[in-house]
Design an enzyme around this catalytic site. Structure first.
Site, mmCIF file in Angstrom:
data_model
loop_
_atom_site.group_PDB
_atom_site.id
_atom_site.type_symbol
_atom_site.label_atom_id
_atom_site.label_comp_id
_atom_site.label_asym_id
_atom_site.label_seq_id
_atom_site.Cartn_x
_atom_site.Cartn_y
_atom_site.Cartn_z
ATOM 1 N N ARG A 218 18.306 -1.283 -10.966
ATOM 2 C CA ARG A 218 17.200 -2.239 -10.903
ATOM 3 C C ARG A 218 17.811 -3.254 -10.494
ATOM 4 O O ARG A 218 17.244 -4.064 -9.422
ATOM 5 C CB ARG A 218 16.637 -2.395 -12.259
ATOM 6 C CG ARG A 218 15.544 -1.245 -12.690
ATOM 7 C CD ARG A 218 14.489 -1.911 -13.432
ATOM 8 N NE ARG A 218 13.343 -1.008 -13.322
ATOM 9 C CZ ARG A 218 13.095 0.140 -13.714
ATOM 10 N NH1 ARG A 218 14.014 0.770 -14.430
ATOM 11 N NH2 ARG A 218 11.977 0.618 -13.678
ATOM 12 N N ALA B 132 0.795 -1.230 -0.184
ATOM 13 C CA ALA B 132 0.086 0.111 0.048
ATOM 14 C C ALA B 132 0.979 1.103 -0.005
ATOM 15 O O ALA B 132 0.530 2.304 0.503
ATOM 16 C CB ALA B 132 -0.949 -0.155 1.261
ATOM 17 N N GLY B 133 1.968 1.138 -0.775
ATOM 18 C CA GLY B 133 2.786 2.299 -0.778
ATOM 19 C C GLY B 133 2.242 3.193 -2.256
ATOM 20 O O GLY B 133 1.186 3.155 -2.270
ATOM 21 N N ASN C 259 9.895 -4.262 -8.888
ATOM 22 C CA ASN C 259 11.135 -4.338 -9.839
ATOM 23 C C ASN C 259 12.098 -4.953 -8.806
ATOM 24 O O ASN C 259 12.145 -4.991 -7.682
ATOM 25 C CB ASN C 259 11.445 -2.592 -9.997
ATOM 26 C CG ASN C 259 10.845 -2.273 -11.241
ATOM 27 O OD1 ASN C 259 10.750 -2.863 -12.326
ATOM 28 N ND2 ASN C 259 10.341 -1.063 -11.117
ATOM 29 N N ASP D 144 -0.896 -4.567 3.190
ATOM 30 C CA ASP D 144 0.361 -4.164 3.365
ATOM 31 C C ASP D 144 1.039 -4.595 4.991
ATOM 32 O O ASP D 144 0.248 -4.625 5.697
ATOM 33 C CB ASP D 144 0.620 -2.364 3.596
ATOM 34 C CG ASP D 144 2.132 -1.902 3.245
ATOM 35 O OD1 ASP D 144 2.250 -1.493 2.190
ATOM 36 O OD2 ASP D 144 2.867 -2.141 4.341
ATOM 37 N N HIS E 107 12.108 -4.205 -19.217
ATOM 38 C CA HIS E 107 11.790 -2.891 -18.567
ATOM 39 C C HIS E 107 13.175 -2.423 -17.925
ATOM 40 O O HIS E 107 13.562 -2.328 -16.863
ATOM 41 C CB HIS E 107 10.867 -2.955 -17.565
ATOM 42 C CG HIS E 107 10.382 -1.763 -16.754
ATOM 43 N ND1 HIS E 107 10.023 -0.697 -17.425
ATOM 44 C CD2 HIS E 107 10.410 -1.616 -15.412
ATOM 45 C CE1 HIS E 107 9.590 0.186 -16.333
ATOM 46 N NE2 HIS E 107 9.898 -0.335 -15.451
ATOM 47 N N ARG F 208 13.402 1.887 -6.232
ATOM 48 C CA ARG F 208 14.722 1.987 -6.245
ATOM 49 C C ARG F 208 15.234 3.527 -5.908
ATOM 50 O O ARG F 208 14.343 4.564 -5.806
ATOM 51 C CB ARG F 208 14.905 2.265 -7.636
ATOM 52 C CG ARG F 208 16.088 1.934 -8.332
ATOM 53 C CD ARG F 208 16.059 1.427 -9.913
ATOM 54 N NE ARG F 208 15.168 2.178 -10.551
ATOM 55 C CZ ARG F 208 15.611 2.962 -11.694
ATOM 56 N NH1 ARG F 208 16.809 2.674 -12.216
ATOM 57 N NH2 ARG F 208 14.579 3.431 -12.213
HETATM 58 N N1 APR Z 1 3.985 -7.392 2.222
HETATM 59 C C1 APR Z 1 3.094 -6.524 2.054
HETATM 60 N N2 APR Z 1 3.693 -5.086 1.858
HETATM 61 C C2 APR Z 1 4.946 -4.953 1.872
HETATM 62 C C3 APR Z 1 5.786 -6.047 2.127
HETATM 63 C C4 APR Z 1 5.408 -7.281 2.364
HETATM 64 N N3 APR Z 1 6.009 -8.440 2.728
HETATM 65 N N4 APR Z 1 7.187 -5.797 2.040
HETATM 66 C C5 APR Z 1 7.113 -4.415 1.941
HETATM 67 N N5 APR Z 1 5.630 -3.853 1.694
HETATM 68 C C6 APR Z 1 5.170 -2.528 1.409
HETATM 69 C C7 APR Z 1 5.735 -1.692 2.057
HETATM 70 O O1 APR Z 1 5.459 -1.417 3.388
HETATM 71 C C8 APR Z 1 5.482 -0.329 1.116
HETATM 72 O O2 APR Z 1 4.373 0.354 1.823
HETATM 73 O O3 APR Z 1 5.185 -2.369 0.344
HETATM 74 C C9 APR Z 1 5.193 -0.828 0.079
HETATM 75 C C10 APR Z 1 5.781 -0.319 -1.228
HETATM 76 O O4 APR Z 1 5.482 1.002 -1.192
HETATM 77 P P1 APR Z 1 6.669 2.197 -1.544
HETATM 78 O O5 APR Z 1 7.763 2.065 -0.641
HETATM 79 O O6 APR Z 1 6.012 3.537 -1.673
HETATM 80 O O7 APR Z 1 7.180 1.630 -3.025
HETATM 81 P P2 APR Z 1 6.555 2.163 -4.687
HETATM 82 O O8 APR Z 1 6.808 3.348 -4.929
HETATM 83 O O9 APR Z 1 4.890 1.750 -4.185
HETATM 84 O O10 APR Z 1 6.890 1.104 -5.286
HETATM 85 C C11 APR Z 1 6.654 -0.410 -5.288
HETATM 86 O O11 APR Z 1 6.709 -0.825 -7.718
HETATM 87 O O12 APR Z 1 7.389 0.488 -9.247
HETATM 88 C C12 APR Z 1 7.832 -0.482 -8.549
HETATM 89 O O13 APR Z 1 10.056 0.026 -8.413
HETATM 90 C C13 APR Z 1 8.926 -0.107 -7.735
HETATM 91 O O14 APR Z 1 9.710 -1.990 -6.807
HETATM 92 C C14 APR Z 1 8.830 -0.858 -6.413
HETATM 93 C C15 APR Z 1 7.325 -1.285 -6.350
#
Ligand code: APR
Length: 411
Positions: free
Chosen positions: A192, A113-114, A224, A137, A279, A186
């Site tokens: 990547r 839920a990022g 990624n 999340d 990608h 990233r």
């Molecule tokens: N289970 C559920 N959620 C998780 C887990 C897990 N095991 N590990 C991490 N997360 C959640 C984090 O808590 C965070 O809220 O994944 C979310 C990632 O969100 P962001 O850090 O905001 O990253 P975001 O910009 O959404 O990108 C996510 O998409 O485009 C790709 O490169 C980018 O790999 C990255 C992914």
């Protein structure tokens, strides 16, 4: 001075006379309108009121009949509910659910839920194509809080999909479509492939949950490095190749089309192109398929300008990361992931690029690579055979072999 409440109104008949400085609550005014009672002010002191209710007594049990302070035993006012009074059991959400007929629409889940995940969930919900969208999340409260917040916009945007949030993968039970965005984005200076170790363990754990709780789902991987994470998801879930799809080509194609439009040659939606391969550095945008208003792009722009745009599209992710300093792109990635799921549900005939398993298509065997596909309710409907030139085919084969090497390296 005293306060005139809805209960005072309900006790009156015809006219309710109140003191000149008495305060009439908005609820009392509403109730008076409903009951056709006229409220008149007099110069006399306020009429005597009943003693206040003892609020220190035990609170009502959750789910018990509502307690309405100062209310008569007559039928309860609709106004009382509008103003946040206790909701009678028949109107409580759980009971409404039990009574509601089964919703035939598919259910979607978004893991992570990022930035990307939250935006994807909202985009999906806003279509009203889904009965529910479940956001999951690992951070406690994050998905639930965001889901609640998004749900509050339903009346404004006019959507009917229910948005739920949880810290448990089990909340995905019954999901037909799952978008995986869990992981770390990233950071500046990070390639990547640097992400492979960190995100590999997250994606493996998440894929185990998908296999357990949503064994019939179609999975769209966004985390990624894309090709490696799609491969890991497919391997861990054991799902057939058509049900594990990487999101990258839709995004890369969209970036290219938008960048072409920036030259002023056409509107973004009038540019058509498809980004195949990886990608990353081995992205292939075949010019044989690129058009502007139906005309070959190569007739509209000089070759060196097209080359520069291809390069910029390929590096767009890094360009955004560099500007942001913290985090990575999410508007266009979320839009792209949502578009893929929406295309599946709608059985769209659109040809779009996705990271899929090729078993012979384009002369490629057992490789996951960006190829043109049509999506359907159960994932990849078909890999589309485009008339690529010999050099475009060679570039695609090179991309596939680089991806295969990276996957082998990952182990
Ligand atoms: N289970 C559920 N959620 C998780 C887990 C897990 N095991 N590990 C991490 N997360 C959640 C984090 O808590 C965070 O809220 O994944 C979310 C990632 O969100 P962001 O850090 O905001 O990253 P975001 O910009 O959404 O990108 C996510 O998409 O485009 C790709 O490169 C980018 O790999 C990255 C992914």
């Amino acid at each position: 001075m005293s306060v005139v409440t809805a209960a005072d109104v309900e006790k009156a008949s015809g006219v309710l006379t109140v003191g000149q400085r008495d305060v009439i609550t908005p609820l009392a005014a509403d109730r008076a309108k409903e009951l056709g009672i006229k409220i008149e002010r007099s110069s006399q002191p306020s009429p005597a009121k009943p003693p206040p209710v003892d609020l220190s007594s035990k609170p009502p049990r959750r789910g018990a009949a509502p307690v309405v302070l100062n209310a008569p035993t007559s039928t309860l006012s609709g106004a009382l509910y509008r103003r946040g009074a206790g909701v009678p059991p028949a109107l409580q959400v759980d009971n409404l659910d039990a009574a509601a007929p089964a919703d035939p629409r598919p259910a979607a889940g978004v893991i992570g839920a990022g930035h990307v995940g939250a935006m994807t969930a909202l985009r999906l919900a806003e279509t009203s194509l889904f009965s529910r969208v479940t956001l999951v999340d690992i951070v406690p409260g994050l998905a639930a809080g965001l889901a609640l917040d998004m749900g509050h916009s339903a009346s404004l945007r006019g959507f009917t999909t229910r948005i739920e949030g949880s810290a448990e993968l089990s909340a995905l039970a019954g999901a037909d479509y799952i978008v995986v965005t869990a992981g770390r984005p990233r950071q500046p200076g990070m390639s990547r492939t640097d992400l492979t170790g960190v995100n590999g363990s997250i994606v493996t754990a998440v894929a185990q949950g998908i296999r357990l709780y949503a064994p019939d789902s179609v999975v769209v991987v966004v985390t990624n490095p894309l090709e490696e994470m799609t491969h890991l998801t497919a391997r861990t879930t054991g799902f057939p190749p058509q049900r594990v799809i990487g999101m990258a080509g839709v995004l890369d194609s969209a970036r290219f089309c938008s960048l072409v439009a920036l030259t002023g040659v056409a509107r973004p939606q009038d540019v058509s192109a498809i980004a195949l391969g990886s990608h990353g550095p081995e992205m292939v945008i075949p010019m044989s398929q690129a058009t502007v208003n139906g005309r070959p792009l190569e007739e509209a722009l000089p070759a060196d300008q097209i080359d520069a745009i291809v390069e910029r599209a390929r590096d767009s992710g890094a360009e955004v990361v560099k500007l942001l300093q913290k985090g990575s792109a999410y508007f266009a990635p979320a839009e792209s992931a949502a578009a893929m799921v929406i295309d599946m549900v709608r059985e769209s005939s659109r040809v779009q690029a996705a990271c899929v398993q090729s078993s012979g298509a384009y002369g490629l065997e057992d490789t996951r690579v960006g190829l043109p596909v049509r999506l359907g309710r159960r994932g990849v409907r078909e890999i589309v055979a485009l008339a690529l030139t010999a050099s475009e085919r060679t570039a695609l084969a090179k991309a596939a072999s680089s991806i295969a090497a990276r996957v082998r390296e990952m182990g």
